[in-house]
Scaffold this motif. Structure first.
Motif, PDB file in Angstrom:
ATOM      1  N   GLU A  41      71.665  58.620  68.602  1.00 31.63           N
ATOM      2  CA  GLU A  41      73.115  57.777  68.325  1.00 31.63           C
ATOM      3  C   GLU A  41      72.872  56.452  67.739  1.00 31.63           C
ATOM      4  O   GLU A  41      73.593  56.545  65.948  1.00 31.63           O
ATOM      5  CB  GLU A  41      74.161  57.436  69.698  1.00 31.63           C
ATOM      6  N   PHE A  42      71.952  55.351  67.611  1.00 34.12           N
ATOM      7  CA  PHE A  42      71.604  54.723  67.462  1.00 34.12           C
ATOM      8  C   PHE A  42      71.080  54.344  66.558  1.00 34.12           C
ATOM      9  O   PHE A  42      72.036  54.222  65.093  1.00 34.12           O
ATOM     10  CB  PHE A  42      70.560  53.608  67.977  1.00 34.12           C
ATOM     11  N   VAL A  43      70.526  55.441  65.284  1.00 37.14           N
ATOM     12  CA  VAL A  43      70.202  55.898  64.032  1.00 37.14           C
ATOM     13  C   VAL A  43      71.438  56.138  63.378  1.00 37.14           C
ATOM     14  O   VAL A  43      71.964  55.765  62.254  1.00 37.14           O
ATOM     15  CB  VAL A  43      69.029  56.782  63.673  1.00 37.14           C
ATOM     16  N   ASN A  44      72.195  57.008  63.613  1.00 42.68           N
ATOM     17  CA  ASN A  44      73.580  57.054  62.988  1.00 42.68           C
ATOM     18  C   ASN A  44      74.614  56.288  62.795  1.00 42.68           C
ATOM     19  O   ASN A  44      75.225  56.055  61.993  1.00 42.68           O
ATOM     20  CB  ASN A  44      74.381  58.466  64.499  1.00 42.68           C
ATOM     21  N   LEU A  45      74.548  55.153  63.546  1.00 43.16           N
ATOM     22  CA  LEU A  45      75.527  54.054  64.020  1.00 43.16           C
ATOM     23  C   LEU A  45      75.110  54.176  62.488  1.00 43.16           C
ATOM     24  O   LEU A  45      76.010  53.242  61.725  1.00 43.16           O
ATOM     25  CB  LEU A  45      75.191  53.590  64.985  1.00 43.16           C
TER      26      LEU A  45
END
Lengths: 141, 141
Positions: A41-45
């Motif tokens: 999720e962090f990478v997507n963010l």
């Protein structure tokens, strides 16, 4: 004491919130609604909000996670704390509950595999196996 | 309502009884301590108590199971019902909780494999996957 409601972004978060409320009322406890932003999720963010090479603003990442907690907790009429964490979801939740000396961790119940078989989510399975406090697996009932 | 405490014959039954007591006190519920005599236990019982070909006395088999429940519930200071069942342990417990419209099923927590890895018991795993009511996994804490 604290009831930790571990929520993801699925609609199964509703059953977690409902069950946390039942327990918090019976024990006169405080609900902490916790969402962990996983690495993916962090990478997507990072991809949508920042250019490559920009420094990572951990505070704003945790804010995003805490907003997700707050959204999930909307049906709650009683006070709650929205907590945003980042990292491995099951580790973070187990450690958070431990730090808070939580009475229970509430997790979502079984889900269905694409073939209709009842299965645990891998995060929940890991919480059940590693938690130091009792874990309540909620159901739709 | 009813709190179903699912006990086996291991010392992990103690944590189940303790957790059932905590919940029963908070909700002013009744504890039903349930032990299911599995087919293999039943066969052992048949071998020691009856000659081959003797008719099976289901009533006495259920009594044995209910005695095991009663023994496990000994640390309880509050009233409880000792229930003995026979068959597939997870199916019987899930069905019993369903019939009683139980508030919770309490099961024993993780155990350690011979290599020290944290694992579910297969009965508990099946209860977690099939129960209609929330399941509480107790811990030593």
């Amino acid at each position: 004491m604290v009831i930790v409601a571990a929520v993801d972004r699925s609609d199964r978060a509703d059953t977690v919130i409902k069950q946390a409320k039942v327990l918090a009322e019976a024990f006169a406890d405080t609900i902490h609604v916790v969402h962990v932003l996983s690495t993916s999720e962090f990478v997507n963010l990072g991809r949508t909000k920042a250019k490559e090479g920009d420094p990572i603003d951990m505070e704003s990442v945790k804010n995003v996670a805490s907003n997700i907690s707050e959204e999930a907790a909307e049906p709650l009429s009683r006070p709650f704390e929205a907590v945003g964490l980042m990292g491995n979801p099951s580790d973070e939740i187990v450690n958070y509950a431990d730090e808070q000396d939580a009475r229970y961790i509430v997790v979502a119940g079984r889900k269905r595999s694409p073939t209709g078989k009842a299965i645990f989510g891998s995060v929940n399975q890991s919480i059940l196996l590693n938690s130091e406090c009792p874990v309540v697996m909620s159901t739709d009932n």
